[in-house]
Design a protein around this motif. Structure first.
Motif, PDB file in Angstrom:
ATOM      1  N   THR A 106       1.387  -1.489   0.332  1.00  0.00           N
ATOM      2  CA  THR A 106       0.098  -0.136  -0.051  1.00  0.00           C
ATOM      3  C   THR A 106       1.067   1.445   0.160  1.00  0.00           C
ATOM      4  O   THR A 106       0.324   2.326  -0.252  1.00  0.00           O
ATOM      5  N   THR A 107       1.428   1.127   0.228  1.00  0.00           N
ATOM      6  CA  THR A 107       3.202   2.805   0.032  1.00  0.00           C
ATOM      7  C   THR A 107       4.102   2.097  -0.154  1.00  0.00           C
ATOM      8  O   THR A 107       5.243   0.479  -0.520  1.00  0.00           O
ATOM      9  N   SER A 144      -4.828   5.212 -12.133  1.00  0.00           N
ATOM     10  CA  SER A 144      -4.109   5.864 -10.994  1.00  0.00           C
ATOM     11  C   SER A 144      -3.075   7.529 -11.789  1.00  0.00           C
ATOM     12  O   SER A 144      -3.272   7.661 -13.054  1.00  0.00           O
ATOM     13  N   THR A 153      -1.264  10.824  -1.495  1.00  0.00           N
ATOM     14  CA  THR A 153      -1.816   9.522  -1.223  1.00  0.00           C
ATOM     15  C   THR A 153      -2.368   9.364  -3.029  1.00  0.00           C
ATOM     16  O   THR A 153      -2.676  10.946  -2.955  1.00  0.00           O
ATOM     17  N   HIS A 154      -2.882   8.799  -3.099  1.00  0.00           N
ATOM     18  CA  HIS A 154      -3.100   8.500  -5.571  1.00  0.00           C
ATOM     19  C   HIS A 154      -4.013   7.632  -5.220  1.00  0.00           C
ATOM     20  O   HIS A 154      -4.305   6.580  -4.726  1.00  0.00           O
ATOM     21  N   ARG A 155      -5.111   7.641  -5.855  1.00  0.00           N
ATOM     22  CA  ARG A 155      -6.808   6.687  -6.547  1.00  0.00           C
ATOM     23  C   ARG A 155      -6.103   5.944  -7.012  1.00  0.00           C
ATOM     24  O   ARG A 155      -5.607   6.296  -7.941  1.00  0.00           O
ATOM     25  N   THR A 187     -12.677   2.201  -5.470  1.00  0.00           N
ATOM     26  CA  THR A 187     -11.890   2.303  -5.160  1.00  0.00           C
ATOM     27  C   THR A 187     -11.001   2.618  -3.841  1.00  0.00           C
ATOM     28  O   THR A 187     -11.506   2.285  -2.967  1.00  0.00           O
ATOM     29  N   VAL A 188      -9.330   2.689  -4.145  1.00  0.00           N
ATOM     30  CA  VAL A 188      -8.718   2.057  -3.075  1.00  0.00           C
ATOM     31  C   VAL A 188      -7.978   3.411  -3.137  1.00  0.00           C
ATOM     32  O   VAL A 188      -7.441   4.357  -3.738  1.00  0.00           O
ATOM     33  N   SER A 189      -6.899   3.113  -2.318  1.00  0.00           N
ATOM     34  CA  SER A 189      -5.512   4.289  -2.278  1.00  0.00           C
ATOM     35  C   SER A 189      -4.448   4.088  -2.215  1.00  0.00           C
ATOM     36  O   SER A 189      -4.542   2.394  -1.479  1.00  0.00           O
ATOM     37  N   LEU A 190      -3.465   4.446  -2.400  1.00  0.00           N
ATOM     38  CA  LEU A 190      -2.075   4.137  -2.800  1.00  0.00           C
ATOM     39  C   LEU A 190      -1.082   4.793  -2.260  1.00  0.00           C
ATOM     40  O   LEU A 190      -1.435   6.349  -2.304  1.00  0.00           O
ATOM     41  N   GLN A 191      -0.364   4.977  -1.904  1.00  0.00           N
ATOM     42  CA  GLN A 191       0.704   5.930  -0.603  1.00  0.00           C
ATOM     43  C   GLN A 191       1.769   5.539  -2.069  1.00  0.00           C
ATOM     44  O   GLN A 191       2.812   5.032  -2.018  1.00  0.00           O
TER      45      GLN A 191
END
Length: 179
Positions: A53-54, A77, A109-111, A125-129
Motif C-alpha cells: 500500500t506504500t 491511477s 496519496t493516489h487513488r 476505489t482504493v488508496s496507494l501511498q
C-alpha cells in the motif's frame, strides 16, 4: 342423584378480518425482503486491493479485484499507466495485474480506480501511498547513516581480526602453537 351441569361448548376464536390478514401478509413479505436484501447487496459489491500500500517512485505494486463477475477489468491511477486486469481463475471472480509506479510520481496519496468489465463498469476505489524519494539501491541503506570515520574504524577492526586468524592458523600448521 343431582343432575350434572351441562358443559359449555368451547369458545370459537374470533374471526380475522380480511384487512388484518392482508396486513399480516404484507408485514411477513417485508420482513422476508429485508432479511434477504443485505446478503444480496454484500455479494454484489466487488472488493479491491493494492499491495504494497506504500511504495517508492519506480516501485511495483500488485493489483487485485474480487467479485467482478466479468473476465475483464482495468485499474487506473495518477501514479501509473492504465493496467488491464486478467482473470485469476476460471470463474473470473478474481482479476489480477501489476503496475510500475512512475519514477516522477508525486509523493502522497493516489487513488486507484478498479473498473469491472472496463470503462462504465462497476467501480471500486482504493488508496496507494507514494513515499517521498526513491528507494535506496546498492547497500540497501545499511551504511547511509554511518560517518566515514566509523566505516574506517570498522574496516580496521575487521582487517585486524582477519590478520590474527591467519597468524593463529599458520602457527598451528607449523606445529609451534598450542594444540
Amino acid at each position: 342423584m343431582p343432575a350434572k351441569p351441562l358443559a359449555k361448548p368451547p369458545a370459537k376464536p374470533p374471526a380475522t378480518s380480511p384487512v388484518t390478514s392482508r396486513r399480516l401478509m404484507a408485514i411477513a413479505a417485508a420482513t422476508l425482503i429485508a432479511a434477504a436484501a443485505p446478503a444480496t447487496f454484500a455479494y454484489a459489491a466487488p472488493s479491491a486491493g493494492v499491495s504494497p500500500t506504500t511504495v517508492a517512485p519506480g516501485g511495483r505494486v500488485a493489483l487485485n479485484v474480487d467479485g467482478c463477475g466479468t473476465r475483464t477489468g482495468r485499474a487506473t491511477s495518477t501514479a501509473f499507466s492504465e493496467v488491464r486486469l486478467t482473470p485469476g481463475n476460471l470463474n473470473a471472480t478474481n482479476l489480477y495485474g501489476s503496475a510500475t509506479v512512475f519514477r516522477d510520481a508525486n509523493p502522497g496519496t493516489h487513488r486507484v480506480i478498479f473498473e469491472c468489465g472496463g470503462p462504465g463498469g462497476e467501480r471500486v476505489t482504493v488508496s496507494l501511498q507514494v513515499a517521498s524519494g526513491a528507494a535506496r539501491g546498492g547497500t540497501g541503506g545499511s551504511i547511509g547513516s554511518m560517518s566515514p570515520g566509523q566505516v574506517a574504524v570498522g574496516g580496521a577492526l575487521a582487517a585486524g581480526a582477519l590478520g590474527a586468524g591467519i597468524w593463529v592458523l599458520r602457527r598451528r600448521a607449523a606445529g609451534t602453537g598450542a594444540a
